[in-house]
Enzyme design. Sequence first.
Site: not given
Ligand code: NAP
Length: 246
Positions: A62, A153, A155-156
């Site tokens: 992305v 993170y 900041a983003a």
């Molecule tokens: P995760 O389990 O690490 O999964 C991240 C996903 O993003 C994976 O499917 C990965 O693809 C994909 N990804 C990473 N870089 C990418 C790129 N450059 N282009 C396309 N896809 C990409 O993360 P999650 O915990 O589900 O988090 C999802 C979202 O919620 C994120 O934005 C995270 O910052 C946000 N968030 C999470 C939490 C938490 O506590 N978990 C809290 C607040 C916010 P691959 O599977 O192919 O590697």
Amino acid sequence: MKGKTAIITGAGRGIGRAVAVRLAKAGANVVINYLGNENAAKETQDLCLKEGAGATVVRGDVSCEEDCIRIVKTAVETFGTVDILVNNAGITRDGLLLRMDEKDFEAVMDTNLKGTFLMTKTVIRDMMKKRRGKIINVSSIVGIQGNPGQANYAAAKAGIIGFTKAAAREMAAKGININAVAPGFIETDMTAAMTDKAAETVTAAIPSGRLGKPEDVAETVAFLAGKESDYITGQIICVDGGLCMK
Ligand code: NAP
């Protein structure tokens, strides 16, 4: 959501997978984007197909405009249109500020913030023509209240909040709603590295007394993607068991 098409970035695992399955359950065709883990993305596809929805998988980074254009093109060629975009793909590269190098700062900004900008820019042309569309950005409570070791993170994710509000103001009159969710601590691969002690400390601070599940976030995203939220735009909804109260 029958007949609607949703693109979910980073939908192979974690929150993105739960969102894809939830939208598929609501009847939407889903476009499952991933970066490196193809098997996980295919598992998400199987789960969505079981819900009776159309589901396709597309690899793409992305943070790369060419890839974003290809992801959207795949969605249009497969399902005819894009009605919903969930900007979920995200990464962390944690470190204390003094030791955080430029590469780790840029990588986190590129995937989380630039990725959200590029995907949004790519889908809105078509949504503007139809005068209809729903965009949901995944921020974090860290973007609201900060967190030591996560300056990049934070900041983003704060950037995503500003972006959501500016884009929502620009697009409201065109019939496009743009909102964000700000999850707290959700049980996914991203938080799996936390020690038991850290998880205990975090849980003790959460008024609801538990970590969140990807499905908790998916329910809020589904609300923001559906017609029940047609009069809501530019909002940031925390899904965090009460951890961050603004
Ligand atoms: P995760 O389990 O690490 O999964 C991240 C996903 O993003 C994976 O499917 C990965 O693809 C994909 N990804 C990473 N870089 C990418 C790129 N450059 N282009 C396309 N896809 C990409 O993360 P999650 O915990 O589900 O988090 C999802 C979202 O919620 C994120 O934005 C995270 O910052 C946000 N968030 C999470 C939490 C938490 O506590 N978990 C809290 C607040 C916010 P691959 O599977 O192919 O590697």
